[in-house]
Design an enzyme around this catalytic site. Structure first.
Site, PDB file in Angstrom:
ATOM      1  N   HIS A 192      27.678 -21.492   7.338  1.00  0.00           N
ATOM      2  CA  HIS A 192      28.797 -21.150   8.240  1.00  0.00           C
ATOM      3  C   HIS A 192      29.720 -20.085   7.647  1.00  0.00           C
ATOM      4  CE1 HIS A 192      27.452 -24.305  10.822  1.00  0.00           C
ATOM      5  NE2 HIS A 192      27.801 -25.280  10.009  1.00  0.00           N
ATOM      6  N   HIS A 249      23.264 -27.717  12.844  1.00  0.00           N
ATOM      7  CA  HIS A 249      24.297 -26.774  13.304  1.00  0.00           C
ATOM      8  C   HIS A 249      23.776 -25.345  13.179  1.00  0.00           C
ATOM      9  CE1 HIS A 249      26.405 -30.431  11.790  1.00  0.00           C
ATOM     10  NE2 HIS A 249      26.969 -30.328  12.988  1.00  0.00           N
ATOM     11  N   ASP A 308      19.026 -26.987   9.740  1.00  0.00           N
ATOM     12  CA  ASP A 308      20.239 -27.802   9.829  1.00  0.00           C
ATOM     13  C   ASP A 308      20.569 -27.923  11.318  1.00  0.00           C
ATOM     14  OD1 ASP A 308      22.844 -28.548   7.944  1.00  0.00           O
ATOM     15  OD2 ASP A 308      23.402 -27.968   9.986  1.00  0.00           O
ATOM     16  N   ASP A 338      20.829 -33.477   8.928  1.00  0.00           N
ATOM     17  CA  ASP A 338      21.652 -33.910  10.069  1.00  0.00           C
ATOM     18  C   ASP A 338      20.985 -33.952  11.443  1.00  0.00           C
ATOM     19  OD1 ASP A 338      21.793 -31.142   9.946  1.00  0.00           O
ATOM     20  OD2 ASP A 338      23.964 -31.041   9.633  1.00  0.00           O
TER      21      ASP A 338
HETATM   22 ZN    ZN Z   1      24.854 -29.129   9.612  1.00  0.00          ZN
END
Ligand code: ZN
Length: 279
Positions: free
Chosen positions: A96, A136, A134, A210
């Protein structure tokens, strides 16, 4: 934070794994992927309360050192993978982080730094794929590398999950809430079909825990067995083509910490089986 030390303890008991202390990335290496102004801000601690809030933890000298080593471990894993076939960072996956700002517990973008460093320090024509599984989206990675045709960014993530404003990877596959094993593995195979046309020489894999059904934040429903099949799919892809893979743990926020550590540990065990087959 607790999951990392638990994972390390379990991995240290595995036969066939060599644990190495994570080296820190240098300023020069950070600048392969980040703005000088941002690096200076992070080093000096002159970041606003709002910027710290977006990162998710407060600034400290330790935080800077941890961020350097988290990125350095992915780069060290990548260099080890060139001779070993497979190597891992037991943390990392800080996808991120943007060129000029941190976000979502990410200060420096380890995957972008590593991809660029391999090209600068190993071979300028290396074609690198970042396979980000991941849950996200790898928004920072996509943004940093958006105009770089020598690095392919693939992100398979929850469409309705953070970050809510997505960036454009070379290939994005957004999955609906509650997605189960079969659809997930299908999406992965589709992703690899497209990645095939890019013909990477090297893969950086974010093996986030996740997507697992036991995750508090994931919103998907992938079983532990499905997570293993996912890892096998990635490692098999590399093995079939003799493409080295460096992988990082990335996210994992289990309702029970043990389930997250189990998933990360399973990835290491799976990698170990494949590593022995790399020539
Ligand atoms: Zn994540």
């Amino acid at each position: 934070m607790e999951k990392y030390s638990q994972l390390r303890d379990r991995v240290s008991n595995l036969n066939g794994v060599q644990l190495v202390e994570a080296p820190a990335v240098t300023d020069t290496q950070i600048l392969y992927a980040h703005d000088p102004g941002y690096l200076i801000k992070i080093l000096s601690g002159e970041i606003s309360a709002q910027e710290q809030q977006e990162i998710g933890f407060p600034w400290s000298k330790k935080m800077v050192e941890r961020s350097r080593r988290s990125a350095g471990a992915t780069l060290a894993a990548a260099k080890a993978a060139l001779s070993e076939g497979l190597a891992a960072n037991l943390a990392g996956g800080t996808h991120h982080a943007y060129r000029d700002r941190g976000s979502g517990f990410c200060v420096f973008n380890d995957s972008a730094i590593t991809a660029k460093a391999l090209q600068k320090e190993i071979h300028p024509k290396l074609k690198i794929a970042i396979v980000d599984l991941d849950v996200h989206q790898g928004n920072g990675t996509a943004s940093i590398l958006q105009n770089d045709e020598s690095i392919f960014t693939l992100s398979i993530h929850g469409e309705n999950n953070f970050p809510f404003t997505k960036e454009q990877s070379d290939l994005d596959i957004g999955l609906p809430n509650g997605c189960k094993d079969a659809d997930y593995l299908n999406a992965l195979n589709q992703g690899f079909d497209i990645l095939n046309t890019f013909k990477p020489d090297f893969i950086i894999y974010l093996a986030g825990a996740d997507p697992h059904e036991g995750d508090r934040l994931g919103k998907l429903s992938i079983s532990k067995d499905g997570m293993r099949q996912r890892d096998e799919c990635v490692f098999q892809y590399g093995l079939d083509r003799q493409i080295p893979i460096a992988f990082s743990m990335a996210g994992g926020y289990g309702r029970e910490i043990q389930s997250t550590v189990d998933i990360h540990f399973q990835t290491i065990q799976t990698a170990l089986r494949y590593q022995q087959q790399f020539s």
